[in-house]
Design a protein around this motif. Structure first.
Motif, mmCIF file in Angstrom:
data_model
loop_
_atom_site.group_PDB
_atom_site.id
_atom_site.type_symbol
_atom_site.label_atom_id
_atom_site.label_comp_id
_atom_site.label_asym_id
_atom_site.label_seq_id
_atom_site.Cartn_x
_atom_site.Cartn_y
_atom_site.Cartn_z
ATOM 1 N N SER A 41 0.773 -1.192 -0.055
ATOM 2 C CA SER A 41 0.037 -0.039 0.055
ATOM 3 C C SER A 41 0.800 1.348 0.049
ATOM 4 O O SER A 41 0.396 2.490 0.152
ATOM 5 N N ASN A 81 -0.550 3.851 -2.146
ATOM 6 C CA ASN A 81 -1.726 4.452 -1.806
ATOM 7 C C ASN A 81 -1.193 5.685 -0.765
ATOM 8 O O ASN A 81 -2.074 6.718 -0.666
ATOM 9 N N TRP A 82 -0.420 5.469 0.256
ATOM 10 C CA TRP A 82 -0.064 6.082 1.238
ATOM 11 C C TRP A 82 0.747 7.544 0.640
ATOM 12 O O TRP A 82 0.503 8.383 1.086
ATOM 13 N N LYS A 88 1.580 2.655 -9.289
ATOM 14 C CA LYS A 88 0.823 1.870 -8.832
ATOM 15 C C LYS A 88 0.129 0.918 -9.832
ATOM 16 O O LYS A 88 -0.371 0.138 -9.564
#
Length: 128
Positions: free
Chosen positions: A75, A78-79, A123
């Motif tokens: 993740s 995302n962070w 991503k």
């Protein structure tokens, strides 16, 4: 691209955390040359609450992004995007509240948008 993302997120995290701590510890804005007159149209009387918010929200989210990036956690992007959103929203909120602009606003807004775009591409959602 991963290195650039890490550098940009680290820059945001450390400058936001340091600036927020300086605003919290010296709420009259003297250390950062921030006049209290900037806060006239805001709900704040001094820089203590904005300093706490900047340190915890902007600095904190970006510090978490650094941690997840160093761990190569799934993740991490995302962070990083969340950190880019936090600094972008912070700057846009500042511009709306204080109704004044400084060249640093545009630098940080640009970095925030760049972080979002790079993290989104890494991503795998956006192939170039």
């Amino acid at each position: 691209m991963k290195t650039i993302l890490f550098i940009l997120v680290s820059f945001i995290a450390f400058t936001a955390a340091l600036s927020g701590l300086l605003m919290f510890s010296n709420p009259d804005g003297g250390i950062l040359n921030l006049p209290l007159s900037l806060l006239e149209n805001t709900p704040f009387k001094n820089y203590r609450i904005p300093g706490i918010l900047m340190t915890t929200i902007v600095g904190g989210v970006n510090l978490i992004a650094i941690f997840f990036n160093m761990q190569r956690h799934p993740s991490r992007y995302n962070w990083a995007m969340a950190g880019g959103f936090m600094i972008s929203l912070w700057i846009l909120g500042q511009l709306l509240l204080i109704q004044a602009a400084h060249w640093l606003h545009f630098i940080y807004l640009g970095i925030g948008v760049l972080v979002i775009l790079i993290a989104y591409q890494l991503k795998g959602k956006w192939a170039v």
